[in-house]
Write an enzyme that holds these catalytic residues in place. Sequence first.
Site, PDB file in Angstrom:
ATOM      1  N   ASP A   1       6.106  10.539 -11.847  1.00 45.86           N
ATOM      2  CA  ASP A   1       7.474  10.505 -11.336  1.00 45.86           C
ATOM      3  C   ASP A   1       8.226   9.442 -12.140  1.00 45.86           C
ATOM      4  OD1 ASP A   1       6.676   8.074 -10.284  1.00 45.86           O
ATOM      5  OD2 ASP A   1       7.147   8.561  -8.205  1.00 45.86           O
TER       6      ASP A   1
ATOM      7  N   CYS B   1       2.385   7.286 -10.725  1.00 43.18           N
ATOM      8  CA  CYS B   1       3.605   7.004  -9.971  1.00 43.18           C
ATOM      9  C   CYS B   1       3.717   5.488  -9.852  1.00 43.18           C
ATOM     10  CB  CYS B   1       3.620   7.720  -8.606  1.00 43.18           C
ATOM     11  SG  CYS B   1       2.325   7.269  -7.450  1.00 43.18           S
TER      12      CYS B   1
ATOM     13  N   HIS C   1     -25.599  13.477  -7.029  1.00 41.31           N
ATOM     14  CA  HIS C   1     -24.148  13.371  -6.935  1.00 41.31           C
ATOM     15  C   HIS C   1     -23.504  14.751  -6.785  1.00 41.31           C
ATOM     16  CE1 HIS C   1     -24.704   9.206  -7.822  1.00 41.31           C
ATOM     17  NE2 HIS C   1     -25.337   9.502  -8.940  1.00 41.31           N
TER      18      HIS C   1
ATOM     19  N   HIS D   1     -19.984   9.812 -10.614  1.00 39.76           N
ATOM     20  CA  HIS D   1     -20.493  10.084  -9.269  1.00 39.76           C
ATOM     21  C   HIS D   1     -19.656  11.113  -8.510  1.00 39.76           C
ATOM     22  CE1 HIS D   1     -23.096   6.196  -8.698  1.00 39.76           C
ATOM     23  NE2 HIS D   1     -23.308   6.785  -9.870  1.00 39.76           N
TER      24      HIS D   1
ATOM     25  N   THR E   1       2.658   3.398  -7.451  1.00 38.87           N
ATOM     26  CA  THR E   1       1.399   2.801  -6.996  1.00 38.87           C
ATOM     27  C   THR E   1       0.167   3.642  -7.330  1.00 38.87           C
ATOM     28  OG1 THR E   1       1.584   3.961  -4.897  1.00 38.87           O
ATOM     29  CG2 THR E   1       2.538   1.730  -5.016  1.00 38.87           C
TER      30      THR E   1
HETATM   31  C1  RB5 Z   1       8.833   5.991  -5.891  1.00 39.12           C
HETATM   32  O1  RB5 Z   1       9.745   5.013  -5.557  1.00 39.12           O
HETATM   33  C2  RB5 Z   1       7.461   5.624  -5.343  1.00 39.12           C
HETATM   34  O2  RB5 Z   1       7.438   5.810  -3.963  1.00 39.12           O
HETATM   35  C3  RB5 Z   1       6.378   6.430  -6.022  1.00 39.12           C
HETATM   36  O3  RB5 Z   1       6.422   6.231  -7.392  1.00 39.12           O
HETATM   37  C4  RB5 Z   1       4.948   6.132  -5.611  1.00 39.12           C
HETATM   38  O4  RB5 Z   1       4.679   4.773  -5.694  1.00 39.12           O
HETATM   39  C5  RB5 Z   1       4.495   6.734  -4.356  1.00 39.12           C
HETATM   40  O5  RB5 Z   1       3.352   6.578  -3.928  1.00 39.12           O
END
Ligand code: RB5
Length: 146
Positions: free
Chosen positions: A7, A64, A132, A97, A66
């Site tokens: 994203d 993304c 596994h 695994h 996180t």
């Molecule tokens: C976008 O702001 C953010 O929510 C997305 O990139 C991600 O971290 C979601 O898990």
Amino acid sequence: MLAIGSDHGGINLKQSIKALLEERGIKAKDFGTFDSTSVDYPDIAEKVAAAVVSGECETGILVCGTGIGMSIAANKVKGIRAAHVTDTYSARMAREHNNANIICLGERITGCDLALEIVKAYLDAEFLGGRHETRVNKIMNLEKID
Ligand code: RB5
């Protein structure tokens, strides 16, 4: 062929990962996003996951902010084992695994150099099979629960 997508929160790291893949001669299909406009990460996760499940791509990488949203979304698709990874050991284990077919990274969490080491650890590892495989099969059987 490897499927890759991000994203807006992961687009810079995605570009760095694509450069690494190119250096290694690994072909990648980019499922977006292609600019910094805000998009919904599940839409990208869906495209990458579909490419992996259909066999068009063997594995996938999703980025993304996180890595969490991408992993939650991708794991909703039957046949996907997406691992959210923040260290090299987990990236290797995800393949050896868990036979993860997608890894998810967070550009806002993991620095670029470490993220590239994580990708290398995943790419260089192979599924070990044996006990596994039994466990991975049990994971996949969980998809039968409604
Ligand atoms: C976008 O702001 C953010 O929510 C997305 O990139 C991600 O971290 C979601 O898990």
